[in-house]
Design an enzyme around this catalytic site. Structure first.
Site, PDB file in Angstrom:
ATOM      1  CB  CYS A 194      -7.892  -9.092 -23.649  1.00 27.33           C
ATOM      2  SG  CYS A 194      -6.200  -8.471 -23.722  1.00 27.33           S
TER       3      CYS A 194
ATOM      4  CD  GLU B 277      -4.707  -8.187 -20.105  1.00 28.56           C
ATOM      5  OE1 GLU B 277      -5.934  -8.094 -20.399  1.00 28.56           O
ATOM      6  OE2 GLU B 277      -3.889  -8.804 -20.783  1.00 28.56           O
TER       7      GLU B 277
ATOM      8  CD  GLU C 211     -13.178 -10.709 -23.547  1.00 26.87           C
ATOM      9  OE1 GLU C 211     -12.153 -10.127 -23.948  1.00 26.87           O
ATOM     10  OE2 GLU C 211     -13.251 -11.296 -22.453  1.00 26.87           O
TER      11      GLU C 211
ATOM     12  CE  LYS D 119      -3.690 -22.753 -15.274  1.00 26.46           C
ATOM     13  NZ  LYS D 119      -3.871 -23.636 -16.454  1.00 26.46           N
TER      14      LYS D 119
END
Length: 492
Positions: A285, A251, A386, A176
């Site tokens: 990230c 992750e 973040e 996906k």
């Protein structure tokens, strides 16, 4: 314009229009619609999962010798390299990234399939030391159906890092891609089909995470999910996996510290810090988004950093001179801008950037200026949350203990960068920092041979490396009797 994929998704080896809601994919540099993709539906997921379970159980792939499965992976790598220019152009159109970066990502994907093929051919099971009249051994077998959910920031590389080991391990995969960037996964699906992967082993199912991702995670035929993306979504997946008693690899996010010690080579550190946060427009990230500088060098270093950041070249990914390309989507650009506004409210000084750029060439794109902030404590929200954009927060530190305390004062533990000439300092601090990866006098360098993952809210599990294939297998122990004597317990 690159050649755009047809409006079809891959469901159990068959290319056809998905039964889900249409998705418009937008060029971030212009705001123009590239194409419309009819997404998959929950019914499509069910069909793909059932067919995947059947294909994974078929000895044609499950029992195919490792060196023959490896041949398929090598063919996939060859075809990716054959189409590298077209794939690079497509990814630039879909994500806004520079052609320099998308070329590197495409070749990285090919390298991932090649490395995994080599690891597959050389993987060994273990004959364990016997502790009785038997031979003991450990073997590895496929899980069955893997759900692979990938992010929008580096589609083809992330896809390859999940597909290559999962297929090598003998599984079927439901892939996906992110809603905003489905085109690379669809193009890669065509390549993998052309390479001769048996039908049913791969489905490519674009769509909303809340619909398609959720259907994949909860489907009873799916035996493991591997996910790269935001921490909140990862936590939701972990809850669902716990209910199924299913393994996951997550992750997730990061707020990575990058540290400049008093003795650092400043030219090296300046280049590394800028690359660590402003390449990929900060949409990474592992971006080094918290900068800690020894107090004695703080003003000098940050002053030069700001001067150089202000000169970075902003532009479309198709321009070879571009250093900072547009954000992936206007909504994401607005989220980044909202964080900078929050920083101002928290008392930050905006040393450079902090705005959408002026100029006709930027008017329709999802651009944001590279930004450096300071004047905030490490407890400020923009130091803890973040942002996933070209926004760097600079903070001074007084000594090693102060640095380690601040650097580790985060819910995340994904990456870290250290800049120092002293190997003893580098070793000592690298071991004290709570992060899955530490770079020393470099940043954002990757090798498919080296495991990658995070700690704390940055995730669980590891990808890459020789053991990457094993993460998609179940381990089984076998005991072989070496004598004919009955077990003594049963004797009269």
């Amino acid at each position: 314009m690159p050649r755009l994929p047809m409006d079809e998704v891959l469901i159990a080896g068959e290319w056809r229009r998905g039964r889900g809601t249409p998705i418009e994919t937008v060029d971030p540099a212009t705001g123009q619609v590239l194409t419309t993709v009819h997404a998959a539906s929950a019914e499509d997921v069910d069909e793909a999962a059932r067919a995947g379970a059947h294909a994974a159980a078929d000895p044609a792939w499950r029992d195919l010798p490792a060196h023959l499965r490896a041949r398929v992976l090598h063919r996939i790598a060859d075809l990716i390299e054959r189409d590298a220019d077209e794939l690079s152009a497509l990814q630039t159109a879909d994500t806004g990234k520079s052609r320099t970066e998308t070329r590197a990502l495409v070749h990285s994907a090919a390298g991932t399939f090649r490395y995994t093929a080599a690891a597959l051919e050389t993987a060994e099971d273990v004959l364990t030391p016997a502790r009785g009249p038997y031979v003991t051994m450990s073997v590895h077998e496929p899980i069955g159906v893997i759900g692979a959910i990938t992010p929008w920031n580096s589609p083809i590389a992330s896809d390859a890092q999940k597909l290559a080991p999962a297929l090598a391990a003998g599984n079927a995969v439901l892939l996906k891609p992110a809603e905003w960037t489905p085109l690379m996964a669809l193009a890669l699906g065509r390549i993998i089909t052309e390479a001769g992967l048996p039908a049913g082993l791969l489905s490519v199912l674009p769509g909303l995470g809340s619909v398609i991702g959720d259907a994949i995670v909860r489907h009873p035929a799916v035996g493991k999910v591997t996910f790269t993306g935001g921490t909140n979504t990862g936590r939701t997946i972990a809850y669902a996996a716990a209910d199924k008693v299913m393994p996951v690899s997550l992750e997730l996010g990061g707020k990575s510290p990058t540290v400049v010690f008093e003795d650092a080579n400043l030219e090296q550190a300046l280049a590394g810090v800028m690359f660590g946060i402003f390449s990929s427009s900060g949409q990474s990230c592992i971006a080094g988004s918290r900068l800690f500088v020894a107090r004695s060098r703080y003003e000098e270093f940050v002053g030069e950093l700001v001067a150089r950041t202000a000169k970075l070249r902003l532009g479309p990914g198709t321009d070879p001179a571009t250093q900072v390309a547009p954000m992936v989507h206007h909504r994401h650009r607005d989220s980044v801008a909202g964080y900078v506004d929050l920083a101002r409210e928290e008392g930050a000084r905006v040393l450079c950037g902090g705005a959408v750029p002026d100029g006709e060439e930027y008017r329709d794109g999802a651009y944001y200026l590279p930004t450096v902030l300071d004047g905030l404590p490490n407890t400020a929200r923009v130091c803890q949350e973040e942002i996933f954009g070209p926004v760097l927060v600079a903070l001074p530190f007084d000594d090693e203990d102060d640095l380690v305390a601040q650097a580790n004062d985060s819910v995340y533990g994904l990456a870290c960068g250290l800049w120092t000439r002293d190997h003893r300092t580098a070793w000592r601090v690298a071991r004290r920092i709570d992060a899955g990866t530490v770079w020393i006098n470099t940043y954002k360098q990757f090798s498919i041979s080296t495991p990658f993952g995070g700690t704390k809210d940055s995730g669980i599990g590891r990808e890459k490396g020789r053991d990457g294939i094993r993460a998609y297998q179940r381990q089984k122990s076998l005991y072989w009797a070496t004598d004919n004597a009955p077990l003594p317990w049963a004797l009269g």
